[in-house]
Structure formats: C-alpha cells, structure tokens
Write an enzyme that holds these catalytic residues in place. Sequence first.
Site, PDB file in Angstrom:
ATOM      1  N   GLU A  15       0.868  -1.176   0.000  1.00 32.92           N
ATOM      2  CA  GLU A  15       0.000   0.000   0.000  1.00 32.92           C
ATOM      3  C   GLU A  15       0.906   1.228   0.000  1.00 32.92           C
ATOM      4  OE1 GLU A  15      -2.530   2.788  -0.096  1.00 32.92           O
ATOM      5  OE2 GLU A  15      -1.417   2.801   1.786  1.00 32.92           O
ATOM      6  N   SER A  16       0.883   1.974  -1.090  1.00 30.20           N
ATOM      7  CA  SER A  16       1.872   3.040  -1.292  1.00 30.20           C
ATOM      8  C   SER A  16       1.812   4.139  -0.239  1.00 30.20           C
ATOM      9  CB  SER A  16       1.739   3.641  -2.693  1.00 30.20           C
ATOM     10  OG  SER A  16       0.472   4.241  -2.870  1.00 30.20           O
ATOM     11  N   CYS A  32       3.900  -2.515  -8.537  1.00 29.56           N
ATOM     12  CA  CYS A  32       2.618  -2.012  -8.031  1.00 29.56           C
ATOM     13  C   CYS A  32       2.830  -0.760  -7.170  1.00 29.56           C
ATOM     14  CB  CYS A  32       1.847  -3.116  -7.315  1.00 29.56           C
ATOM     15  SG  CYS A  32       0.089  -2.717  -7.102  1.00 29.56           S
ATOM     16  N   ARG A  37      -3.344   5.958  -9.232  1.00 30.89           N
ATOM     17  CA  ARG A  37      -3.497   4.875  -8.252  1.00 30.89           C
ATOM     18  C   ARG A  37      -4.793   4.095  -8.500  1.00 30.89           C
ATOM     19  NH1 ARG A  37      -0.776   6.425  -3.149  1.00 30.89           N
ATOM     20  NH2 ARG A  37      -0.154   8.586  -3.320  1.00 30.89           N
ATOM     21  N   ILE A  41      -3.590  -6.278  -8.594  1.00 29.66           N
ATOM     22  CA  ILE A  41      -4.378  -6.121  -7.370  1.00 29.66           C
ATOM     23  C   ILE A  41      -4.433  -4.629  -7.047  1.00 29.66           C
ATOM     24  CG2 ILE A  41      -4.582  -6.687  -4.919  1.00 29.66           C
ATOM     25  CD1 ILE A  41      -2.817  -9.172  -5.502  1.00 29.66           C
ATOM     26  N   HIS A  63       2.047  -7.513 -10.015  1.00 29.60           N
ATOM     27  CA  HIS A  63       2.835  -8.236  -9.010  1.00 29.60           C
ATOM     28  C   HIS A  63       3.483  -9.475  -9.634  1.00 29.60           C
ATOM     29  CE1 HIS A  63       1.397  -6.171  -5.332  1.00 29.60           C
ATOM     30  NE2 HIS A  63       0.310  -5.963  -6.047  1.00 29.60           N
ATOM     31  N   GLU A  68       5.883 -11.026  -8.411  1.00 28.16           N
ATOM     32  CA  GLU A  68       6.331 -11.855  -7.289  1.00 28.16           C
ATOM     33  C   GLU A  68       5.255 -12.813  -6.786  1.00 28.16           C
ATOM     34  OE1 GLU A  68       4.378  -8.343  -5.266  1.00 28.16           O
ATOM     35  OE2 GLU A  68       5.505  -8.681  -7.110  1.00 28.16           O
TER      36      GLU A  68
END
Length: 195
Positions: free
Chosen positions: A47-48, A78, A105, A133, A169, A171
Amino acid sequence: MKIGVLALQGAVSEHIRLLTNSGAEAIEIKRADQLAEVDGLILPGGESTAMRRLIDKYQLFKPLREFGESGKPILGTCAGLILMAKTLSGEQDGHLGFIDMVVERNAFGRQRDSFEATLDVKGVAEKLTAVFIRAPLVKEVGPDVDILSEYNGEIVAVKQGSFLACSFHPELTDDARLHQAFIKMVAERSVLEAH
C-alpha cells in the site's frame, strides 16, 4: 552481487523467494545503512501511502533518493511503481520521482476487481503472467521512458535508465523472468562499476 527488498510493508518474502530461486543473494532492507550493502533494490507491492509513511518515519526518503541517483538499479512493482513516479494523477508531486511518468493509483479498480493477465514485456518475457491487485496505471511517460508492456492499450510496465517498474505483481507467481531481467540489470551495472 546482492539485491535488497525494501521491507517496511508489502510483498517482501515473495520477492526474496524469486530472487533467491534465480541465484541472487537477497536481503530485507529495513534501515538506511543497509542500502550500502546492496547493488540493486526492489520496492515491493503493498500500500503506497502506508509505505511512504513508513519511509518517512524511518528516515529512508533521502537515502532511497541517493541510492537511485547513484545509478544503482531499482525495480518497483505495483506500489513500488507509484513510489517511483515523478507525478501522481490528481496530486502535485510524486514520491521518489525516479521515472518521468504520471501514475494513477488503483486505476484497475478495487480489491475485488483483481485479475491475472498474460503479457508480453519487451526485452523481458513473452507470455508473462501478471497479477493485478488494486493496480496503478501509467497514464503518461516522458521521452526517455521505454514502454515495455501494455494491457488493453494501457501502460503497465516501463523502464527509464536503471529504473524498471510495473503495475502488476510478478512476485505473486512462480515466473521469475522479470526478476531475472532485473538481476541481469544489476549484474551489468556492477560490472560497469568495477571498471
């Protein structure tokens, strides 16, 4: 060669796993002094806004900027892409400002709107599985930014110099090709520094 993953919040262990499985030494970065130990850095998904608060709380903003300005490679996924943006849509300034891009965003919707897609990422991989996501979207790029991938005509992966960023993502899959491309960027930079 050692690659750090900013470990304040987000998908840290997943990045460590893919880096390690790809033959790189990977460590969690929680303090500014640890940045001197690594040749490349990943800013993970998460969450940025929370990540930025933690970056400020732990006085990492200036050290992260200096790390990027040194030319060492950084991969942002992300939320990491959001942190790397020069400009955020609807806001005056971005965060670290490494990539000349405007980012929106949560452009793909809310958590329940999450999805997977298969993407071709120029210079990295064909048919890469990408997990979106609450993903951001790159709305505009400057002239020095290479667009590496698009989804439905929207920019989702970019590169500018030693900075690589994607809306998704990588990862969260077992496909390590994006991480392997980043490892190669770090290795090439390390060789240049050695000479």
